[in-house]
Design an enzyme around this catalytic site. Structure first.
Site, PDB file in Angstrom:
ATOM      1  N   GLU A 189       0.848  -1.213   0.000  1.00 14.05           N
ATOM      2  CA  GLU A 189       0.000   0.000   0.000  1.00 14.05           C
ATOM      3  C   GLU A 189       0.880   1.259   0.000  1.00 14.05           C
ATOM      4  O   GLU A 189       0.512   2.282  -0.562  1.00 14.05           O
ATOM      5  CB  GLU A 189      -0.932   0.017   1.215  1.00 14.05           C
ATOM      6  CG  GLU A 189      -1.997  -1.069   1.215  1.00 14.05           C
ATOM      7  CD  GLU A 189      -3.239  -0.756   0.356  1.00 14.05           C
ATOM      8  OE1 GLU A 189      -3.295   0.321  -0.273  1.00 14.05           O
ATOM      9  OE2 GLU A 189      -4.136  -1.615   0.324  1.00 14.05           O
ATOM     10  N   ARG A 246     -11.282  10.084  -4.496  1.00 14.92           N
ATOM     11  CA  ARG A 246     -10.894   9.086  -3.497  1.00 14.92           C
ATOM     12  C   ARG A 246     -10.689   7.721  -4.161  1.00 14.92           C
ATOM     13  O   ARG A 246      -9.924   6.884  -3.660  1.00 14.92           O
ATOM     14  CB  ARG A 246     -11.952   9.006  -2.376  1.00 14.92           C
ATOM     15  CG  ARG A 246     -11.518   8.072  -1.265  1.00 14.92           C
ATOM     16  CD  ARG A 246     -12.333   8.243   0.002  1.00 14.92           C
ATOM     17  NE  ARG A 246     -11.883   7.283   1.000  1.00 14.92           N
ATOM     18  CZ  ARG A 246     -12.116   7.352   2.297  1.00 14.92           C
ATOM     19  NH1 ARG A 246     -12.815   8.354   2.779  1.00 14.92           N
ATOM     20  NH2 ARG A 246     -11.658   6.437   3.119  1.00 14.92           N
ATOM     21  N   ASN A 250      -7.895   3.167  -4.937  1.00 13.53           N
ATOM     22  CA  ASN A 250      -8.209   1.773  -5.287  1.00 13.53           C
ATOM     23  C   ASN A 250      -7.333   1.245  -6.426  1.00 13.53           C
ATOM     24  O   ASN A 250      -7.671   0.227  -7.041  1.00 13.53           O
ATOM     25  CB  ASN A 250      -9.694   1.644  -5.671  1.00 13.53           C
ATOM     26  CG  ASN A 250     -10.588   2.020  -4.512  1.00 13.53           C
ATOM     27  OD1 ASN A 250     -10.267   1.735  -3.359  1.00 13.53           O
ATOM     28  ND2 ASN A 250     -11.690   2.686  -4.803  1.00 13.53           N
TER      29      ASN A 250
HETATM   30  N1  GLY Z   1      -8.770   2.229   1.335  1.00  7.89           N
HETATM   31  C1  GLY Z   1      -9.401   3.078   0.402  1.00  7.89           C
HETATM   32  C2  GLY Z   1     -10.062   4.255   1.005  1.00  7.89           C
HETATM   33  O1  GLY Z   1      -9.928   4.503   2.186  1.00  7.89           O
HETATM   34  O2  GLY Z   1     -10.758   4.953   0.311  1.00  7.89           O
END
Ligand code: GLY
Length: 363
Positions: A189, A246, A250
């Site tokens: 990540e 946002r 992803n």
């Molecule tokens: N893990 C993706 C988000 O928090 O939008």
């Protein structure tokens, strides 16, 4: 707070909060929570692995700060994010006489944070909660941004809410006790943030492979703080994943979710499936003429140096594609991907032809 502590602000008008990042912060949890929330009662939610390692230290710190504390320990593992554990925790909250002046403190990884946050979002129509993430993955991603929830059978994160924490406390020392595989999973990540938002950060990761593999404290602090800053910017701009901004988080996740679902949850750790998913997405972007092969090569080299898996598991590719079409992030079954245009920038692309996806899976 100590001088080697960094504060990242998540700007969300009346739901704004701070993330405090640094070493030796767990023993400060009580003071930190009292300062941020003024609460007099806390329910610490933790799991059976984390309780003795870190949970008790948070409990002691809260008690030292003069707070009444109850502790709820759930079994470790993804299956805890279920309606039956929600039911059990709601009843415990009642038993503990939790009210709107109480807070929930989530001490653990992503499972604990998502579950405890969901309890906070729903009990008493919503009470405050504080995230104290103890895995790298939770520190750089799931503890920030207010996504909370549980799984339904066969449908991950299907029930939940956006419920922002009142504060996030990140003690980077806890990373020292993380099992290697879990630590590496978190690094996937971390690499993701470089690809999607910050080419300089990606270069920093390439230049600090030994520091990353050896969990050097200064490197840990820098990567956690930078990822939190980047996530805070994204969440501030699109709290509820409505504008597409946002959704950039992803990257690699459409492939990742299909791999997780079709290999059985737990076969791959989330970050491991993200690593494979990012490489698939990068190959897909290449096939669509959006990037050149060099960008895929750099991601491959970095992920490999960090000990992450790189190859698509032996699952029928059509089965994976069908799983992608069912993903909750698709729109009416259309295949949708976050794809890079260059290092540090990605775009959301809809209606991608299945044969290109098949080719990207084939490698
Ligand atoms: N893990 C993706 C988000 O928090 O939008």
């Amino acid at each position: 707070m100590a001088t080697d502590t960094t504060t990242v602000h998540v700007a969300l008008s009346e739901r704004s909060y701070d993330i405090e990042i640094g070493p030796r912060l767990l023993p400060e949890a009580g003071r930190f929570i009292v300062e941020r929330t003024g609460c007099s009662h806390a329910v610490v939610v933790t799991d059976s692995n984390v309780e003795s390692l870190h949970g008790q230290r948070v409990v002691e710190s809260l008690e030292r700060a003069g707070i009444r504390v109850d502790i709820a320990t759930v079994p470790a593992g993804e299956s805890t994010k279920s309606t039956s554990h929600v039911d059990e925790l709601w009843r415990l909250m009642l038993e503990f006489a939790a009210d709107r002046k109480s807070i929930v403190a989530a001490v653990g990884g992503g499972v604990v944070g998502d579950l405890a946050g969901f309890i906070a979002a729903t009990y008493g129509r919503g009470i405050r909660f504080v995230q104290i993430p103890t895995t790298l993955l939770a520190q750089v991603d799931s503890s920030v941004g207010g996504k909370v929830g549980i799984n339904l059978p066969g449908a991950k994160n299907m029930v939940g809410a956006f419920w922002q924490p009142a504060a996030v406390l990140i003690d980077t020392d806890v990373l020292n006790t993380l099992p290697l595989r879990e630590y590496r999973s978190g690094l996937a990540e971390v690499v993701k943030y470089g690809v999607i938002l910050d080419s300089d950060f990606f270069k920093y990761l390439e230049d600090h492979i030994d520091g990353l593999n050896n969990r050097e404290p200064s490197v840990m602090r820098h990567i956690v703080a930078r990822c939190c800053e980047l996530k805070a910017q994204v969440v501030s701009a699109d709290e509820r994943e409505e504008t597409g901004l946002r959704a950039v988080l992803n990257y690699g996740h459409t492939f990742c979710h299909a791999i997780e679902a079709e290999t059985g949850y737990g076969t791959y750790l989330h970050g491991e499936a993200v690593a494979i998913g990012m490489l698939c997405a990068s190959r897909l972007a290449e096939a669509m003429g959006r990037i050149d092969a060099e960008l895929t090569r750099r991601q491959h080299a970095l992920l490999e140096a960090l000990g992450l898996p790189l190859t698509v598991p032996d699952v029928d590719h059509d089965v994976l594609i069908r799983a992608m079409q069912k993903d909750k992030k698709t729109e009416h079954g259309k295949l949708r991907f976050v794809l890079p245009t260059c290092l540090g920038h990605v775009e959301l692309v809809s209606g991608v032809p299945a044969d290109l996806v098949r080719a990207a899976l084939a490698g």
